[in-house]
Scaffold this motif. Structure first.
Motif, PDB file in Angstrom:
ATOM      1  N   ASP A 100      58.869 -10.878  93.924  1.00 20.44           N
ATOM      2  CA  ASP A 100      59.177 -11.206  95.312  1.00 20.44           C
ATOM      3  C   ASP A 100      60.593 -11.766  95.481  1.00 20.44           C
ATOM      4  O   ASP A 100      61.133 -11.800  96.584  1.00 20.44           O
ATOM      5  N   GLN A 101      61.203 -12.188  94.384  1.00 21.27           N
ATOM      6  CA  GLN A 101      62.539 -12.784  94.445  1.00 21.27           C
ATOM      7  C   GLN A 101      63.585 -11.748  94.888  1.00 21.27           C
ATOM      8  O   GLN A 101      63.713 -10.686  94.291  1.00 21.27           O
ATOM      9  N   GLY A 102      64.289 -12.075  95.954  1.00 23.10           N
ATOM     10  CA  GLY A 102      65.317 -11.170  96.449  1.00 23.10           C
ATOM     11  C   GLY A 102      64.791  -9.994  97.251  1.00 23.10           C
ATOM     12  O   GLY A 102      65.559  -9.094  97.627  1.00 23.10           O
ATOM     13  N   TRP A 103      63.505  -9.980  97.536  1.00 24.29           N
ATOM     14  CA  TRP A 103      62.875  -8.856  98.230  1.00 24.29           C
ATOM     15  C   TRP A 103      62.598  -9.230  99.683  1.00 24.29           C
ATOM     16  O   TRP A 103      62.064 -10.296  99.973  1.00 24.29           O
ATOM     17  N   ASP A 104      62.935  -8.354 100.589  1.00 27.72           N
ATOM     18  CA  ASP A 104      62.682  -8.547 102.018  1.00 27.72           C
ATOM     19  C   ASP A 104      62.050  -7.269 102.545  1.00 27.72           C
ATOM     20  O   ASP A 104      62.748  -6.305 102.866  1.00 27.72           O
ATOM     21  N   VAL A 105      60.729  -7.245 102.625  1.00 29.46           N
ATOM     22  CA  VAL A 105      60.032  -6.015 102.980  1.00 29.46           C
ATOM     23  C   VAL A 105      60.358  -5.571 104.400  1.00 29.46           C
ATOM     24  O   VAL A 105      60.441  -4.368 104.684  1.00 29.46           O
ATOM     25  N   ASN A 106      60.556  -6.499 105.299  1.00 24.17           N
ATOM     26  CA  ASN A 106      60.867  -6.117 106.679  1.00 24.17           C
ATOM     27  C   ASN A 106      62.219  -5.415 106.764  1.00 24.17           C
ATOM     28  O   ASN A 106      62.381  -4.429 107.502  1.00 24.17           O
ATOM     29  N   MET A 107      63.194  -5.902 106.009  1.00 23.32           N
ATOM     30  CA  MET A 107      64.503  -5.255 105.997  1.00 23.32           C
ATOM     31  C   MET A 107      64.422  -3.874 105.348  1.00 23.32           C
ATOM     32  O   MET A 107      65.045  -2.908 105.819  1.00 23.32           O
ATOM     33  N   VAL A 108      63.641  -3.770 104.274  1.00 23.44           N
ATOM     34  CA  VAL A 108      63.462  -2.477 103.602  1.00 23.44           C
ATOM     35  C   VAL A 108      62.820  -1.474 104.558  1.00 23.44           C
ATOM     36  O   VAL A 108      63.254  -0.317 104.660  1.00 23.44           O
ATOM     37  N   ARG A 109      61.790  -1.920 105.268  1.00 22.74           N
ATOM     38  CA  ARG A 109      61.135  -1.023 106.229  1.00 22.74           C
ATOM     39  C   ARG A 109      62.110  -0.589 107.315  1.00 22.74           C
ATOM     40  O   ARG A 109      62.105   0.573 107.744  1.00 22.74           O
ATOM     41  N   GLN A 110      62.940  -1.514 107.769  1.00 29.21           N
ATOM     42  CA  GLN A 110      63.909  -1.187 108.814  1.00 29.21           C
ATOM     43  C   GLN A 110      64.865  -0.099 108.340  1.00 29.21           C
ATOM     44  O   GLN A 110      65.144   0.859 109.080  1.00 29.21           O
ATOM     45  N   VAL A 111      65.340  -0.222 107.121  1.00 30.12           N
ATOM     46  CA  VAL A 111      66.273   0.760 106.576  1.00 30.12           C
ATOM     47  C   VAL A 111      65.592   2.110 106.358  1.00 30.12           C
ATOM     48  O   VAL A 111      66.083   3.166 106.790  1.00 30.12           O
ATOM     49  N   VAL A 112      64.452   2.097 105.672  1.00 28.13           N
ATOM     50  CA  VAL A 112      63.780   3.345 105.300  1.00 28.13           C
ATOM     51  C   VAL A 112      63.224   4.061 106.524  1.00 28.13           C
ATOM     52  O   VAL A 112      63.392   5.276 106.685  1.00 28.13           O
ATOM     53  N   ARG A 113      62.586   3.320 107.397  1.00 33.01           N
ATOM     54  CA  ARG A 113      62.004   3.963 108.570  1.00 33.01           C
ATOM     55  C   ARG A 113      63.070   4.401 109.564  1.00 33.01           C
ATOM     56  O   ARG A 113      62.890   5.387 110.291  1.00 33.01           O
ATOM     57  N   GLY A 114      64.188   3.680 109.571  1.00 31.86           N
ATOM     58  CA  GLY A 114      65.312   4.136 110.391  1.00 31.86           C
ATOM     59  C   GLY A 114      65.856   5.459 109.879  1.00 31.86           C
ATOM     60  O   GLY A 114      66.142   6.378 110.657  1.00 31.86           O
ATOM     61  N   PHE A 115      65.970   5.577 108.563  1.00 30.13           N
ATOM     62  CA  PHE A 115      66.429   6.827 107.945  1.00 30.13           C
ATOM     63  C   PHE A 115      65.435   7.949 108.238  1.00 30.13           C
ATOM     64  O   PHE A 115      65.832   9.080 108.563  1.00 30.13           O
ATOM     65  N   THR A 116      64.150   7.651 108.131  1.00 33.57           N
ATOM     66  CA  THR A 116      63.119   8.653 108.405  1.00 33.57           C
ATOM     67  C   THR A 116      63.200   9.144 109.847  1.00 33.57           C
ATOM     68  O   THR A 116      63.102  10.350 110.115  1.00 33.57           O
ATOM     69  N   ALA A 117      63.382   8.218 110.775  1.00 34.07           N
ATOM     70  CA  ALA A 117      63.450   8.588 112.189  1.00 34.07           C
ATOM     71  C   ALA A 117      64.661   9.487 112.475  1.00 34.07           C
ATOM     72  O   ALA A 117      64.599  10.376 113.327  1.00 34.07           O
ATOM     73  N   GLU A 118      65.747   9.265 111.754  1.00 36.10           N
ATOM     74  CA  GLU A 118      66.962  10.070 111.942  1.00 36.10           C
ATOM     75  C   GLU A 118      66.792  11.504 111.442  1.00 36.10           C
ATOM     76  O   GLU A 118      67.475  12.421 111.894  1.00 36.10           O
ATOM     77  N   HIS A 119      65.881  11.681 110.484  1.00 37.61           N
ATOM     78  CA  HIS A 119      65.774  12.986 109.812  1.00 37.61           C
ATOM     79  C   HIS A 119      64.324  13.471 109.782  1.00 37.61           C
ATOM     80  O   HIS A 119      63.824  13.940 108.756  1.00 37.61           O
ATOM     81  N   MET A 120      63.648  13.387 110.914  1.00 34.97           N
ATOM     82  CA  MET A 120      62.245  13.777 110.984  1.00 34.97           C
ATOM     83  C   MET A 120      62.015  15.248 110.646  1.00 34.97           C
ATOM     84  O   MET A 120      60.924  15.645 110.278  1.00 34.97           O
ATOM     85  N   GLY A 121      63.044  16.041 110.742  1.00 37.08           N
ATOM     86  CA  GLY A 121      62.877  17.461 110.435  1.00 37.08           C
ATOM     87  C   GLY A 121      62.663  17.746 108.963  1.00 37.08           C
ATOM     88  O   GLY A 121      62.038  18.744 108.603  1.00 37.08           O
TER      89      GLY A 121
END
Length: 331
Positions: A150-171
């Motif tokens: 858990d040290q250095g891990w921020d799941v909310n930030m990771v989700r924001q990055v990954v899901r933002g990338f997914t939304a940009e490239h849904m195709g």
């Protein structure tokens, strides 16, 4: 009157014994259905005894130990493990990308085929579970490990990055809910899948760059090509920097008092690379391995000049390759 009293007492005691015996059988059968076949007649206390294991065998599951295409190979491994390697004092560890829930699913999918391990590393090092004895209802999750990764891990930030990338490239990017081996909103993992290898490789690079730009965030991105358990799509997973199959294996060995030089690992895909890179372990690459693991083998061979000393590229596939590796390294 006394005769009848003794008769009643005998009947009562007999009934209680029968109920207790039936209860034990029920628990063991339930345990077998959920967590695999128990291979030993007596409870294995080697994990808790404090005595270092003679050797450790750490296996990936899908397309390594088990596969729809190689059921007989799994049977052969089970037989040789029970007859030869378990009696020698070997510890069986499963190191899988599956969550605990998904592990129970594959045990039910291959009834009577998967031996119960002493240790289960789940979800790419997300969690570590320890099995006590034959009567254990459920494995015990390691509480220290969760705090470590858990040290250095921020799941909310990771989700924001990954899901933002997914939304940009849904195709070209398929969303996490279509992954049967993971759960939505996992605490220590965020994943996407693609249909094409080159797309997954590109996604791995872009997501890595975006995560690296987040101050203080410590995450790693793993690429797993052509995974059969996700219908041969290509999978990209983000996990904590201290997690992963390799770090989890090192932790397990430290806790067991085991030696890397007395440890055999086997796998078939990219998320197994970190396990293969644990210094000193003996590594078996199955013949049906994905390209990224074969590239890891070739890289090791080039560095060491000739065939990698502790890497064995088996000519056999699936569980037959595990048997091949045990013999090759003379475990």
């Amino acid at each position: 009157f006394i005769r009848y009293l003794y008769a009643d007492m005998y009947f009562l005691i007999s009934s209680l014994v029968s109920v207790a015996a039936a209860s034990i059988v029920h628990v063991r059968r339930r345990h077998r259905r959920r967590y695999g076949v128990v291979s030993l007649k007596e409870p294995d206390k080697s994990v808790q005894s404090g005595k270092p294991p003679v050797f450790v065998v750490c296996l990936d599951l899908d397309e390594t130990l088990v596969s729809d295409e190689a059921i007989e190979a799994t049977k052969r491994f089970n037989e040789i493990w029970i007859k030869e390697y378990a009696p020698k004092g070997g510890i069986l560890v499963y190191n899988t990308g599956r969550s605990l829930k998904s592990f129970r699913t594959i045990v039910q999918r291959f009834p009577g085929m998967i031996l119960r391990p002493q240790v289960l590393v789940a979800a790419e090092g997300h969690s570590i579970y320890w099995f006590a004895g034959l009567g254990a209802e459920d494995p015990e999750e390691d509480p220290v490990w969760a705090k470590t990764i858990d040290q250095g891990w921020d799941v909310n930030m990771v989700r924001q990055v990954v899901r933002g990338f997914t939304a940009e490239h849904m195709g070209v990017i398929l969303p996490p809910p279509q992954l049967p081996v993971t759960s939505v909103n996992e605490r220590f993992r965020e994943s996407v899948i693609t249909e094409k290898r080159e797309t997954a490789e590109w996604a791995t690079q872009v997501i890595s760059e975006r995560l690296a730009a987040v101050p203080g965030l410590q995450a790693q991105v793993n690429f797993c090509g052509g995974a059969a358990l996700i219908n041969h799509f290509h999978w990209v997973g983000v996990i904590p920097i201290r997690s992963g199959k390799g770090h989890a294996l090192t932790y397990v060995l430290d806790k067991l008092g085991g030696k890397a030089s007395h440890t055999l690992v086997a796998g078939d895909s990219g998320n197994d690379v970190s396990m293969f890179n644990v210094p000193g372990v003996k590594a078996v690459v199955v013949a049906n391995a994905q390209l990224e693991l074969l590239e890891c083998y070739k890289e090791k061979s080039c560095i060491e000049g000739g065939e990698a000393k502790n890497f064995f590229l088996s000519k056999l596939s699936h569980a037959d390759a595990i048997i091949d590796g045990l013999k090759h390294f003379t475990f």
